[in-house]
Scaffold this motif. Structure first.
Motif, PDB file in Angstrom:
ATOM      1  N   PHE A   1       0.828  -1.208   0.000  1.00 38.70           N
ATOM      2  CA  PHE A   1       0.000   0.000   0.000  1.00 38.70           C
ATOM      3  C   PHE A   1       0.862   1.256   0.000  1.00 38.70           C
ATOM      4  O   PHE A   1       1.991   1.263   0.487  1.00 38.70           O
ATOM      5  N   ILE A   2       0.282   2.335  -0.523  1.00 36.69           N
ATOM      6  CA  ILE A   2       0.865   3.673  -0.405  1.00 36.69           C
ATOM      7  C   ILE A   2      -0.247   4.621   0.063  1.00 36.69           C
ATOM      8  O   ILE A   2      -1.287   4.703  -0.585  1.00 36.69           O
ATOM      9  N   PRO A   3      -0.035   5.359   1.174  1.00 40.30           N
ATOM     10  CA  PRO A   3       1.080   5.214   2.117  1.00 40.30           C
ATOM     11  C   PRO A   3       0.990   3.872   2.850  1.00 40.30           C
ATOM     12  O   PRO A   3      -0.072   3.276   2.926  1.00 40.30           O
ATOM     13  N   GLN A   4       2.103   3.428   3.391  1.00 37.86           N
ATOM     14  CA  GLN A   4       2.167   2.122   4.023  1.00 37.86           C
ATOM     15  C   GLN A   4       1.519   2.156   5.398  1.00 37.86           C
ATOM     16  O   GLN A   4       1.919   2.936   6.259  1.00 37.86           O
ATOM     17  N   PRO A   5       0.499   1.329   5.644  1.00 38.86           N
ATOM     18  CA  PRO A   5      -0.131   1.287   6.969  1.00 38.86           C
ATOM     19  C   PRO A   5       0.770   0.584   7.975  1.00 38.86           C
ATOM     20  O   PRO A   5       1.779  -0.028   7.618  1.00 38.86           O
ATOM     21  N   GLY A   6       0.385   0.626   9.221  1.00 33.05           N
ATOM     22  CA  GLY A   6       1.186   0.010  10.273  1.00 33.05           C
ATOM     23  C   GLY A   6       0.960  -1.477  10.414  1.00 33.05           C
ATOM     24  O   GLY A   6       1.661  -2.141  11.180  1.00 33.05           O
ATOM     25  N   VAL A   7      -0.033  -2.030   9.687  1.00 29.40           N
ATOM     26  CA  VAL A   7      -0.355  -3.453   9.788  1.00 29.40           C
ATOM     27  C   VAL A   7      -0.589  -4.022   8.395  1.00 29.40           C
ATOM     28  O   VAL A   7      -0.828  -3.284   7.435  1.00 29.40           O
ATOM     29  N   ASP A   8      -0.521  -5.335   8.273  1.00 27.02           N
ATOM     30  CA  ASP A   8      -0.795  -5.999   7.001  1.00 27.02           C
ATOM     31  C   ASP A   8      -2.293  -6.018   6.725  1.00 27.02           C
ATOM     32  O   ASP A   8      -3.124  -5.814   7.617  1.00 27.02           O
ATOM     33  N   GLY A   9      -2.619  -6.282   5.479  1.00 19.19           N
ATOM     34  CA  GLY A   9      -4.008  -6.451   5.084  1.00 19.19           C
ATOM     35  C   GLY A   9      -4.332  -7.916   4.878  1.00 19.19           C
ATOM     36  O   GLY A   9      -3.445  -8.780   4.871  1.00 19.19           O
ATOM     37  N   GLY A  10      -5.601  -8.202   4.706  1.00 21.50           N
ATOM     38  CA  GLY A  10      -6.046  -9.560   4.439  1.00 21.50           C
ATOM     39  C   GLY A  10      -7.190  -9.536   3.441  1.00 21.50           C
ATOM     40  O   GLY A  10      -8.031  -8.629   3.475  1.00 21.50           O
ATOM     41  N   LEU A  11      -7.219 -10.510   2.553  1.00 19.34           N
ATOM     42  CA  LEU A  11      -8.276 -10.578   1.541  1.00 19.34           C
ATOM     43  C   LEU A  11      -9.392 -11.482   2.058  1.00 19.34           C
ATOM     44  O   LEU A  11      -9.202 -12.673   2.268  1.00 19.34           O
ATOM     45  N   LEU A  12     -10.546 -10.877   2.270  1.00 16.67           N
ATOM     46  CA  LEU A  12     -11.708 -11.580   2.821  1.00 16.67           C
ATOM     47  C   LEU A  12     -12.756 -11.767   1.737  1.00 16.67           C
ATOM     48  O   LEU A  12     -13.139 -10.807   1.068  1.00 16.67           O
ATOM     49  N   LEU A  13     -13.202 -12.994   1.552  1.00 18.42           N
ATOM     50  CA  LEU A  13     -14.254 -13.294   0.581  1.00 18.42           C
ATOM     51  C   LEU A  13     -15.536 -13.639   1.322  1.00 18.42           C
ATOM     52  O   LEU A  13     -15.523 -14.425   2.279  1.00 18.42           O
ATOM     53  N   ILE A  14     -16.634 -13.059   0.869  1.00 25.14           N
ATOM     54  CA  ILE A  14     -17.947 -13.373   1.448  1.00 25.14           C
ATOM     55  C   ILE A  14     -18.868 -13.807   0.311  1.00 25.14           C
ATOM     56  O   ILE A  14     -18.983 -13.117  -0.705  1.00 25.14           O
ATOM     57  N   HIS A  15     -19.501 -14.945   0.497  1.00 30.98           N
ATOM     58  CA  HIS A  15     -20.397 -15.478  -0.532  1.00 30.98           C
ATOM     59  C   HIS A  15     -21.792 -15.664   0.061  1.00 30.98           C
ATOM     60  O   HIS A  15     -21.940 -16.264   1.130  1.00 30.98           O
ATOM     61  N   ARG A  16     -22.783 -15.131  -0.625  1.00 27.94           N
ATOM     62  CA  ARG A  16     -24.159 -15.318  -0.170  1.00 27.94           C
ATOM     63  C   ARG A  16     -24.593 -16.752  -0.490  1.00 27.94           C
ATOM     64  O   ARG A  16     -24.496 -17.196  -1.645  1.00 27.94           O
ATOM     65  N   ARG A  17     -25.069 -17.461   0.499  1.00 26.79           N
ATOM     66  CA  ARG A  17     -25.493 -18.844   0.289  1.00 26.79           C
ATOM     67  C   ARG A  17     -26.690 -18.901  -0.670  1.00 26.79           C
ATOM     68  O   ARG A  17     -27.678 -18.186  -0.478  1.00 26.79           O
ATOM     69  N   ALA A  18     -26.590 -19.757  -1.671  1.00 24.83           N
ATOM     70  CA  ALA A  18     -27.720 -19.933  -2.592  1.00 24.83           C
ATOM     71  C   ALA A  18     -28.916 -20.525  -1.857  1.00 24.83           C
ATOM     72  O   ALA A  18     -30.075 -20.206  -2.170  1.00 24.83           O
ATOM     73  N   GLU A  19     -28.624 -21.385  -0.893  1.00 23.68           N
ATOM     74  CA  GLU A  19     -29.676 -21.984  -0.068  1.00 23.68           C
ATOM     75  C   GLU A  19     -29.359 -21.681   1.398  1.00 23.68           C
ATOM     76  O   GLU A  19     -28.547 -22.384   2.024  1.00 23.68           O
TER      77      GLU A  19
END
Length: 266
Positions: A164-182
């Motif tokens: 990132f720019i500017p660089q944050p003080g912590v790492d990031g994480g990629l979160l996936l959310i999926h709506r349940r079909a059922e």
């Protein structure tokens, strides 16, 4: 004057510049279908590769300078909207959400997303620990447990702060959310279910056996211990250790009702 290329402090902007991470996000989005709504496109680093997918994109940007700049050169399939995402009205038709969220706004934006109709998948870049908690790594948060019958949460990977720019003080994480079909429960049961989860997470008692005995209709300490054993949990386990199927079973077993309080003798 602020340097918009490097983000504005009041909007918590840390722009994603790492090509590997950008490619990962685009690949995840490519596995979905439907129009795309991007939360906080900033300078368009993610918007442009997403546009190459050929799908319509609505980029919702709160920063007027960035919105105007992006609108001046964005590809034809990109519509830039200057708005606060928290106030933006999401469509009811199926669509996909994607965004590099300001870390300090993650909870507010997550709540907005989870209450919104229509979207099928959300690909969100958030603070690493927030991504872990929302995905239930090491135990679910109350928010994740409250929404799990209708959504699936997945931790897709860690993003170093240097991306990132500017660089944050912590790492990031990629979160996936999926709506349940059922969904595992009916939408009409959501408020009751979420009230049950809240009661268990905040109720008095040490260990789930005592918490459930005091705060649900599951029964006595002996009965709650037996129910926990069927879930593969010890009496001293905590609410965060209950998985989605256990929460649903608890709801259906107790009908979400709190325990009846004994009348006080006069």
């Amino acid at each position: 004057m602020p340097t918009y290329r490097h983000g504005r402090h009041e909007h918590g902007q840390n722009f994603l510049t790492d090509k590997r991470t950008l490619d990962t996000v685009v690949a995840v989005i490519n596995a979905t279908s439907g129009p795309i709504i991007e939360i906080g496109p900033g300078g368009g680093a993610l918007t442009v590769p997403l546009a190459h997918l050929g799908r319509p994109i609505t980029a919702v940007e709160i920063d007027s300078h960035l919105a105007k700049r992006l609108a001046s050169w964005a590809p034809r399939n990109v519509t830039v909207v200057e708005a606060d995402f928290l106030a933006y009205r999401l469509p009811s038709i199926p669509h996909v959400l994607v965004g590099n969220l300001p870390f300090h706004m993650t909870t507010a934006i997550m709540r907005r997303i989870l209450h919104a109709p229509g979207w099928t998948d959300a690909v969100l870049l958030v603070q690493w620990e927030a991504a872990r908690r929302r995905a239930g790594v090491g135990g679910s948060t109350m928010m994740t447990a409250q929404w799990a019958p209708w959504f699936e949460f997945e931790l897709h990977g860690r993003v170093p702060a240097r991306a990132f720019i500017p660089q944050p003080g912590v790492d990031g994480g990629l979160l996936l959310i999926h709506r349940r079909a059922e969904p595992l429960l009916s939408p009409r049961q959501r408020r009751q279910f979420q009230a049950l989860v809240h009661r268990v997470y905040t109720g008095p008692g040490h260990g789930l056996a005592r918490i459930l005995a005091r705060n649900t209709q599951l029964g006595s300490l002996k009965e709650t211990t037996s129910w926990l054993a069927c879930q593969g949990l010890s009496p001293s386990a905590l609410p965060k250790h209950l998985n989605t199927s256990a929460w649903v079973d608890l709801f259906e077993t107790t009908r979400s009702s709190p325990p009846k309080r004994a009348r006080r003798r006069s």
